[in-house]
Structures are given as C-alpha cells and as structure tokens.
Design an enzyme around this catalytic site. Sequence first.
Site, short mmCIF file in Angstrom:
data_model
loop_
_atom_site.label_atom_id
_atom_site.label_comp_id
_atom_site.label_asym_id
_atom_site.label_seq_id
_atom_site.Cartn_x
_atom_site.Cartn_y
_atom_site.Cartn_z
N SER A 1 0.77 -1.11 -0.03
CA SER A 1 -0.11 0.19 0.13
C SER A 1 0.76 1.37 0.02
O SER A 1 0.33 2.28 -0.47
CB SER A 1 -1.04 -0.11 1.20
OG SER A 1 -0.35 0.26 2.58
N LYS B 1 0.75 4.94 6.72
CA LYS B 1 0.29 5.82 5.65
C LYS B 1 0.89 7.12 5.75
O LYS B 1 1.84 7.55 6.53
CB LYS B 1 -1.16 5.94 5.65
CG LYS B 1 -2.03 4.67 5.81
CD LYS B 1 -2.04 3.91 4.40
CE LYS B 1 -2.83 2.50 4.64
NZ LYS B 1 -2.58 1.82 3.44
#
Length: 347
Positions: free
Chosen positions: A206, A258
């Site tokens: 990701s 993230k």
Amino acid sequence: MKKKDSWLAVNLSMFFPGLGQFYARKDTKGIFFLLSQLILVSFALWSFLDARGNTLTGIGLLLAIATLYLVNIFDAHASVFQDNFREEKIPRNNKNPWFAVFLTRILPGLGQLYNHQSLAAILFLSVTIFLAIADDVFLTLGMLTPIIGAIATYHAYTTFPKEKKVAGRAIVAIFAVLVLISGVASKYSFVWLETRIERFQIPSLSMYPTLQVGDKILVHKAKNYLPQTGDLIVFKEPPKAAELDTQSGNEKQEYYIKRIIATPGQKININNGQVYINDRALQEDYLTEDIFYQWGPQTVPDGTYFVLGDNRNHSFDSHVWGFLPAKSIIGKAYKIYWPPQRIMPLN
C-alpha cells in the site's frame, strides 16, 4: 604496598572497560579502553537509531564493542597478573574470593559452586533460570534479576573463608550495589528505548514504491508529536477501518502505515488524478501512477487527519474509511533499517 588482585581488576573492568587498568595503575591503557568504548558505543547508537545511520555499520560496531570488552577483561587480568608471577591464572588450588565474584556475575550460583556451597548454588541458579523464563510473561519480574545478581555477588564473597578475604563487608556491599545498578541500567535502558522507538515490518504494497513488503522501519514515538503533511505515520487500526475489514472478510490488521496528506482544518479534494489542499495542488514526486478515484471536497475535522498510501489505487486508507483519529497515531516512521540494500532515511 598491598598486593593487587588480578580478579578484582577483572571485576572492575566488567563494569566498564578501563576501570581494571586504572586499578592496576596502567592509566594510559585505562584511558585508551575507556575512550575507545565510549566512542564505539556512541557511533553504534547513532548508526542504529539516527535516520542517517547505517544498520550494517552498527552491527560491525557491536562486534568491535564486544571484542574490545573481552580484550579489556583479559588485559585487566594480565595488568596485575604479570606482577604476581606465582599466582595461578585460574585459582583452583589457591582459591580467590574475587574469582567467585567473577563467576557469580557471569551466572548467579556459579560462584557458590566454586565455593562448594551446593545448596546455595542450586537456589541461585534455580531462581535465575525461573526469572529468565518468567520475565517474558511478567515484565515486572525483570527487576528481580539484577537484585538476585547483587545478592549472589555479596554472598559469594562474604561466605568465603576469612583468611582469603581482603575487603570488608561494607566495601563488598558497595560492590554489590554497583552490580545492581549496572544490571538495572543495562536491562532498563532497552525498556526506556522501546518507549520512544518502535520497530515495524511492512506487510503490504500500500506504500509502494516508498516502502516495500518486508521493509523493517523505525518509528519515533512522542506524546507531543504533531504530524505534518508528508509525514509517514504508523497508527492503530481506526474503528471504521476495523468495521469495514469485518464486513469484507479481510484479515484484521492491527497497525497501518500511511502518509499524512491533510491536517485538521485543511480542505482536501481529490479530482482528475490530483490531490488539492485548500485548493492548491499537492506536489507528490513519490507517486508512480495517477489517482483513479475522486474524493471530496471535505474539511478535516479537529482531532483527525487525512491519510493515504503512496500506492494510491491499491491502498485501504482515508479515502475508504474516512478521517484518522489523532489518538490512534503511534508515531512517525523515520528510517528503513533493514534489509541492507534498502537502508535509508524516510521523508
């Protein structure tokens, strides 16, 4: 002049390189070992913990630290032994209480075995082994390990035959306290470090290409940390993400990493493959493909952040489950420390 004891020199150098040499009045060598170890330890810590440091260099320095430590111990013994040429290198026939202390510091109970105190040896060995096992389950028991070491040290010396002992109980008690302090310091320095720096391994793509599967990273934890746009952060799975994971049947993921895209009060809009913050295009050189989805515009609520993965079209992030609560943030990722070919600072 009172004859110096080579095994007392060894015990002193076990606290820190150079101390045994100072005791033997070999000051030049003492300064060399002391400064060398301080320099090596400082550079090793920098190599492991600083974003610019190289982990491989740190490993090499650890080997150098261990080597210097062992050489220092042998040299401390030799610095006194060479003046006592009739002394046994290993005192078997003419037993030495400081050798009993040396054995005890290696493993509580060994000094008692050397003293032919079988019951005491079994007791100290059993308690030490039990604490080593229990410490993995009950962390608070870890404090008992250096306490047992200090007690065993004091016992090994004070129960030795009187005619062999040259130090009084008060001096040995001080020595045992130093054993306790050094044990607590070495044990809890790692605990203290873990409260400030955490290690994580990247489980998915990701964050590709910035982070790859298997990358091991360091995360700085700070209670007063205020994330800024562009920061890479690790956080606990937010409630909405956990709910969506359950509904989709995906395997629950305890932690995420993230990038901070927008902070509280900023307006976020994703349109035509571009992220806009307060209507200004966000420059993102780390992306390798355009964004295929549209999102917003919305203003980031107080106490939350908007986070996205660098692999935008294949990331389970704020564009799916919404804003990230600040209380879920663990800290800022600042370094890839492994594998060797991937070692680099982040951001």
